[in-house]
Design an enzyme around this catalytic site. Structure first.
Site, PDB file in Angstrom:
ATOM      1  N   GLU A 153     -34.694-105.701 -49.347  1.00 59.60           N
ATOM      2  CA  GLU A 153     -35.866-106.187 -50.256  1.00 59.60           C
ATOM      3  C   GLU A 153     -36.820-106.486 -49.306  1.00 59.60           C
ATOM      4  OE1 GLU A 153     -35.453-109.465 -53.286  1.00 59.60           O
ATOM      5  OE2 GLU A 153     -37.444-108.883 -54.206  1.00 59.60           O
TER       6      GLU A 153
ATOM      7  N   ASN B 168     -34.113-105.058 -62.849  1.00 58.07           N
ATOM      8  CA  ASN B 168     -33.424-106.040 -61.866  1.00 58.07           C
ATOM      9  C   ASN B 168     -33.381-107.481 -62.433  1.00 58.07           C
ATOM     10  OD1 ASN B 168     -33.084-107.556 -59.158  1.00 58.07           O
ATOM     11  ND2 ASN B 168     -34.849-108.307 -59.586  1.00 58.07           N
ATOM     12  N   GLU B 169     -32.111-108.077 -62.517  1.00 57.51           N
ATOM     13  CA  GLU B 169     -31.893-109.301 -63.301  1.00 57.51           C
ATOM     14  C   GLU B 169     -32.549-109.468 -64.468  1.00 57.51           C
ATOM     15  OE1 GLU B 169     -33.006-112.328 -60.556  1.00 57.51           O
ATOM     16  OE2 GLU B 169     -31.391-111.979 -59.224  1.00 57.51           O
TER      17      GLU B 169
ATOM     18  N   CYS C  49     -36.830-109.050 -57.237  1.00 53.70           N
ATOM     19  CA  CYS C  49     -37.798-109.324 -58.124  1.00 53.70           C
ATOM     20  C   CYS C  49     -38.998-108.593 -57.753  1.00 53.70           C
ATOM     21  CB  CYS C  49     -38.265-111.132 -58.085  1.00 53.70           C
ATOM     22  SG  CYS C  49     -37.101-111.791 -58.715  1.00 53.70           S
TER      23      CYS C  49
HETATM   24  O1  AHR Z   1     -32.762-111.833 -53.180  1.00 52.44           O
HETATM   25  C1  AHR Z   1     -33.734-112.827 -53.510  1.00 52.44           C
HETATM   26  C2  AHR Z   1     -34.039-112.663 -55.014  1.00 52.44           C
HETATM   27  O2  AHR Z   1     -33.113-113.119 -55.753  1.00 52.44           O
HETATM   28  C3  AHR Z   1     -34.083-111.304 -55.514  1.00 52.44           C
HETATM   29  O3  AHR Z   1     -35.541-110.890 -55.347  1.00 52.44           O
HETATM   30  C4  AHR Z   1     -34.019-111.265 -56.867  1.00 52.44           C
HETATM   31  O4  AHR Z   1     -33.506-110.316 -57.696  1.00 52.44           O
HETATM   32  C5  AHR Z   1     -32.985-112.621 -56.926  1.00 52.44           C
HETATM   33  O5  AHR Z   1     -33.351-113.618 -57.749  1.00 52.44           O
END
Ligand code: AHR
Length: 779
Positions: free
Chosen positions: A24, A356-357, A232
């Protein structure tokens, strides 16, 4: 005698692509990190939307005699609109860039590629009117000494057209604090854009490529896949792909770097997109990892905003286009773009993540549109759904329900928890159905980069390896620039010139490098002790209520002891700011009920209700937490929290009756009589040894992973049933104090030990040190 028997021919689970990486762009993982560009704000595009203190001139300075401004009247192209206009009043005027961290790192003996887009205008009112501009390029240290320079000047033709100029710099001295200096050799007006400096010594020597030390450290791990570009980062942003703060839209990252937009990165900095989708795919190929891109699902869970369903088709098309870009024939639209960028052969992408999440109905309404379209057009692609940010709760259940309903191939789970949570939840996946969607543990870590965190994660990984429903797992986050920390822990740290491998990195590497192709049966003899780490069955301690950025009132507060029947009442409380109000101590109570009424008068969130509160450990009911989205229970041990229950909830300015029921380790919450959370705070325990075994069909090796989390050495005999082996290569992480960490001063303090041992009669007696991780490869 304690024994591990390994049945080499009793094969269970196919391990497939189990262990991989998660990239990321967080903590300046890309710009100022893996992407080897040394110039910061190379195209003068920084702005306050990216970060409040950014300006178009961030990271730049000038000599007093030069006049400058960043303008956009005649831009390089429609995406790269700002550029620098400098009026060099005299020969020797200069501009400087400070790069990232402490400055630009150049190393004696190495070469660097400088490039710039430039135009020159003779300055009519200057004393000397020149026909052409001249630029001298060098890197100097903090004392102004030249560390790297070019043999020649750049001559900039007087012209209205932008032209790219390139030059090689050779470094004679090493500096970690360098500044790129562009000195104007002729008086006049210069217009400059995309001022870039790259080491030639990039990963695999690719021009404009990746930082070799970071990339090599990742390649060495032998990851089976790499998830990218975030987290995120992918879904936190506006729905319009031309907005500065747009969600991550992959198509906008294609083409020549100077023709790509730059954006706000949601981790509060700027992303140049020099490391874009094409580069991610190439990097995956270079390190032997299957690409696993994650696309936003047209819904931003941070804001609860979704693209109107009637427009979802455009987003779905973007997902289909990505598959075409990765795998399509060069005669397809996106296959042709890939070929034009330099890669005619397909990337053979197998996985795609949607979301994602995400929590909230908004995502699950939209997911099927992606799922059905991809399934229909590309049935061979494995589609990954999303299970929210926790190992439990409403988002988790919604994700799994959706994944089962639509037949997602995998579902992406995320959790960051205390080591105690991992110790208490080793068997998390034991009952998951191996015939349903498979688990992709797309983000996990125990809070910390200590030796202890790493060995607990190793123990957990032995269970991931054996759990039939778990198909993919990757630690998160992967990279962190030490001067730009958004999140910790992280697997691999770096500054502008060095990397620092954490113990967590070594554990991941040990498991990845020696994954094997098939899990095999093991039997443990005399290794069955399970040790309770905390004996306490009850949750006792203080009850404290705190406003969470709100003002309001609490009244009718009472605590009833279930066994004693005793009722304690507390006075009414005016909640102001984030003050804490101690209500009761429950040291004498095993089971109790706390009840009160609450009304918020201002602010956006709600309350934090701590219970079982000791110095550094407590349970917490968050009523209106995380931007007023959550009704959560968190268990914190030694300052490290784990979410053990999650519901979506938005607190409003109305009267609430709240109730908390604690019974043994079970916790229930009620809002206006309706139960919201029901969870058990499990206690950590240790298995005597954590063991997993596999074979590798390619190499014929048998691999046994053994983690000893106890404080005692364990003498164990490993017996191999089946094929004869004569030699064992042992890799161990052992012998450190639990709180030990690697640092930049001592980056190699914690490292791997290797030894080779003979194997007789398919048996090996081995001492597994206290607090150790061991991978034994039998050959
Ligand atoms: O890994 C850091 C963050 O943690 C990522 O962006 C998100 O997917 C999670 O909340």
């Amino acid at each position: 005698m304690k024994q591990i028997k390994v049945y080499q021919n009793d094969r269970y689970k196919k391990l497939g692509d189990l262990y991989g990486l998660f990239f990321e762009d967080i903590n300046h993982a890309a710009d100022g990190g893996l992407y080897a560009e040394l110039v910061q704000n190379r195209s003068f595009e920084y702005c306050e939307i990216d970060k409040s203190d950014y300006t178009p001139l961030t990271a730049w300075e000038k000599s007093e005699d030069a006049r400058w401004e960043v303008i956009n009247d005649r831009p390089l192209n429609a995406e790269n609109t700002h550029y620098l206009k400098v009026e060099a009043a005299k020969k020797g005027s200069y501009i400087k860039n400070r790069g990232f961290n402490t400055g630009i790192f150049v190393e004696a003996g190495k070469k660097y590629d400088f490039s710039v887009f430039a135009r020159f205008d003779a300055c009519a009112d200057a004393k000397a009117v020149e026909d052409e501009g001249g630029l001298a390029i060098m890197v100097v240290d903090e004392e102004g000494r030249v560390c790297a320079k070019a043999d020649a000047l750049i001559t900039v033709a007087a012209s209205d057209a932008w032209k790219k100029y390139e030059l090689e710099l050779a470094a004679e001295t090493t500096t970690y604090n360098g500044r790129l200096v562009i000195t104007f050799d002729n008086v006049g007006i210069y217009e400059l854009d995309m001022i870039s400096l790259f080491p030639q010594d990039t990963f695999m020597g690719r021009k404009g490529g990746l930082r070799a030390d970071i990339a090599e450290a990742l390649k060495e791990m032998k990851p089976k896949f790499m998830r990218f570009p975030g987290g995120c980062l992918t879904h936190d942003g506006s729905l319009n792909d031309h907005d500065r703060n747009s969600m991550y839209r992959w198509r906008r990252t294609l083409g020549k770097v100077e023709e790509r937009p730059t954006w706000r990165n949601n981790w509060r900095y700027n992303q140049t997109l020099g490391l874009g989708y094409y580069e991610y795919f190439c990097f995956c190929e270079d390190i032997g990892a299957k690409p696993l891109p994650v696309l936003p699902g047209g819904f931003n869970p941070h804001k609860g905003e979704g693209v109107p369903i009637e427009n979802i088709g455009e987003w779905v098309q973007e997902a289909l286009d990505l598959i075409e870009f990765a795998n399509g024939d060069v005669n397809t639209k996106y296959g042709a773009i890939r070929a034009e960028m330099g890669h005619s052969a397909p990337f053979n992408m197998e996985y795609i993540g949607i979301g994602n999440e995400e929590i909230g109905e908004g995502f699950f309404e939209r997911y099927p549109y992606f799922h059905n379209a991809i399934r229909e057009k590309y049935p061979e692609i494995k589609i990954i759904n999303s299970a929210g940010p926790f190992a439990v709760g409403e988002g988790y259940v919604a994700g799994w329900t959706s994944a089962k309903m639509y037949g997602s191939d995998l579902i992406d789970e995320h959790y960051y928890s205390s080591p105690e949570w991992f110790l208490a939840n080793m068997h998390h996946y034991d009952d998951y159905d191996e015939n349903g969607p498979k688990v992709f543990l797309g983000e996990y870590a125990s809070w910390g980069n200590t030796y202890y965190n790493a060995i607990v994660e190793a123990a957990y990984m032995t269970h991931l390896e054996k759990a039939r429903a778990v198909a993919l797992a990757c630690y998160a986050p992967m990279l962190c620039n030490v001067d730009y920390v958004n999140w910790r822990p992280d697997m691999l740290w770096f500054n502008n010139h060095a990397i620092m491998k954490t113990p967590n990195y070594f554990v991941q590497k040990m498991f990845m490098e020696h994954q094997g192709t098939d899990e095999v049966k093991i039997e443990l003899s005399e290794l069955s002790d399970v040790i309770r780490l905390i004996d306490k069955e009850t949750i006792s301690g203080g009850v404290v209520i705190q406003g969470n950025d709100v003002t309001g009132r609490i009244w009718d507060v009472k605590l009833t002891g279930k066994n004693s029947g005793e009722v304690c009442e507390a006075t009414d409380i005016d909640i102001t700011n984030n003050n804490e109000y101690k209500i009761f101590d429950t040291d004498d109570e095993n089971d109790y009920t706390l009840e009160f009424k609450f009304k918020r008068s201002s602010g956006r969130k709600g309350l934090k209700i701590f219970f079982g509160k000791k110095a550094n450990s407590f349970l917490l009911w968050e009523f209106g937490g995380w931007d007023n989205w959550d009704c959560n229970i968190t268990s914190t041990v030694n300052g490290r929290g784990s979410t053990i229950s999650h519901r979506i909830f938005h607190v409003e300015d109305i009267e609430y009756t709240l109730k908390l029921e604690v019974s043994g380790r079970n916790i229930k919450t009620y809002v206006n009589g309706e139960m919201y959370n029901d969870t058990t705070d499990r206690l950590p325990e240790l298995e005597e040894l954590y063991v997993a075994a596999s074979i590798d069909r390619g190499t014929g090796e048998t691999i046994v992973k053994v983690v000893n989390l106890t404080g005692e050495d364990k003498n164990v005999e490993i017996v191999l049933d089946g094929d004869a082996k004569t030699m064992a290569e042992v890799t161990a992480l052992e012998g450190y104090e639990l709180s030990a960490e690697n640092t930049f001063e001592k980056p190699d303090y914690i490292g791997l030990l290797k030894e080779t041992r003979p194997v007789k009669d398919n048996k090996l007696a081995h001492l597994f040190e206290a607090h150790s991780v061991n991978v034994i490869v039998f050959k």
